[in-house]
Design an enzyme around this catalytic site. Structure first.
Site, short mmCIF file in Angstrom:
data_model
loop_
_atom_site.label_atom_id
_atom_site.label_comp_id
_atom_site.label_asym_id
_atom_site.label_seq_id
_atom_site.Cartn_x
_atom_site.Cartn_y
_atom_site.Cartn_z
N CYS A 190 56.03 53.74 8.41
CA CYS A 190 57.05 54.35 7.55
C CYS A 190 57.36 55.79 7.98
CB CYS A 190 56.62 54.32 6.09
SG CYS A 190 55.09 55.21 5.73
N HIS B 217 53.27 57.25 1.53
CA HIS B 217 54.42 56.52 2.07
C HIS B 217 55.57 57.51 2.27
CE1 HIS B 217 57.15 53.20 2.83
NE2 HIS B 217 57.99 53.69 1.92
#
Length: 323
Positions: free
Chosen positions: A13, A268
């Site tokens: 990510c 994330h």
């Protein structure tokens, strides 16, 4: 729309978000399209700019909502950029930049990339006992802005962070420097002055800090940032070392935000990017891409009580005359 996602291929990510910030910048891709293509297959597999160009073409020519960055990730792995590990977006941005610059063969493209991203500052050291002063020009890829002051108080807006970064600091006691003119260690005044700002300005909000226990702590407090940023209105004359023509171009508009959610050990990344061709905001969350509003982007300002919430980490501004 040109807003194509990237599949997550193993905790990628962070890589995906940083890549989107590069590839959605039409001024960067304009340079990327003019690279010298390596002649041999093994060189092609190990050349980062070429692999980025292949990925860009796949994103723009395909019909899919997302493509896989596997070939580029394999290329990066030869330079110790691993999958299945937590990356820091600011560090990965610098790593990618260095690989691109090292492997860009044409000098004119290297110069254009520098004009697009590199910040120039002048570091000053002045003895407080005599008139001795040293000046040194240096360059940086990002402005690494602290979000706390020297007393650990929270800075309350991006403009405050910029002011604090360029504010002179007194070097006293054990921080004193040796003065050639005085012949001994003396108190010094250390300051940094802004010389040149690039076309695309990257700001690193230093939200991850070390505690005394060597534990990394995330600072999630509320820190608003503007859509429009005029450095002439933020910094004083003493904080700048630039002529009027240079300062006249210091008008910026927000282009992208790389945001982090979660903790330092389990987090994330996603990217909010304003399309330069459509002037619409999109959220790039790996393979999922959706149009968002400015209010959605403002949700990345942070919140002291939401340590797991989404918080802006990299801010990318673009000069208004380039829009």
């Amino acid at each position: 729309t040109g807003a194509i996602g990237l599949y997550n291929i193993g905790q990628s990510c962070c890589l995906n978000s940083v890549l989107q910030v590069f590839l959605m910048n039409i001024h960067f891709t304009g340079i990327l399209r003019r690279i010298t293509v390596p002649s041999r297959d093994i060189q092609k597999r190990k050349n980062v700019p070429y692999q980025m160009l292949l990925l860009l073409e796949e994103m723009q020519c395909g019909k899919q909502k997302a493509v896989s960055p596997t070939a580029l990730a394999c290329c990066l792995s030869t330079y110790r950029v691993k999958l299945f590990v937590q990356h820091d977006a600011a560090q990965l941005f610098l790593t990618l930049w260095n690989l691109i610059m090292d492997q860009m063969k044409r000098p004119e493209l290297v110069e254009e990339l520098s004009d697009l991203y590199v910040i120039c500052v002048q570091e000053h050291l002045a003895c407080q006992k005599c008139s001795f002063e040293t000046k040194r020009n240096s360059s940086m890829l990002t402005l690494p802005l602290p979000v706390l002051d020297s007393n650990s108080y929270m800075l309350t807006a991006l403009e405050d962070c910029l002011q604090y970064f360029f504010h002179p600091e007194e070097l006293t006691d054990h921080n004193m420097c040796f003065c050639k003119q005085c012949g001994r260690k003396t108190p010094f005044l250390q300051s940094m002055k802004l010389v040149h700002l690039p076309q695309t300005l990257t700001i690193h909000l230093k939200r991850f800090c070390f505690e005394e226990s060597a534990h990394i702590h995330k600072l999630s407090h509320y820190l608003p940032f503007p859509q429009d940023l005029d450095f002439n209105a933020v910094l004083t004359e003493n904080q700048c070392q630039a002529d009027d023509n240079e300062k006249a171009a210091w008008q910026y508009e927000l282009f992208a935000v790389v945001a982090h959610s979660g903790s330092t050990s389990c987090g994330h990344y996603c990217a909010y990017i304003r399309s330069l061709t459509e002037c619409k905001w999109y959220c790039f969350n790996d393979s999922e891409v959706c149009q968002v509003s400015w209010d959605d982007v403002k949700c990345t300002y942070g919140h002291s009580n939401l340590h797991w919430g989404e918080t802006a980490y990299l801010l990318i501004y673009m000069k208004k005359h380039l829009q």
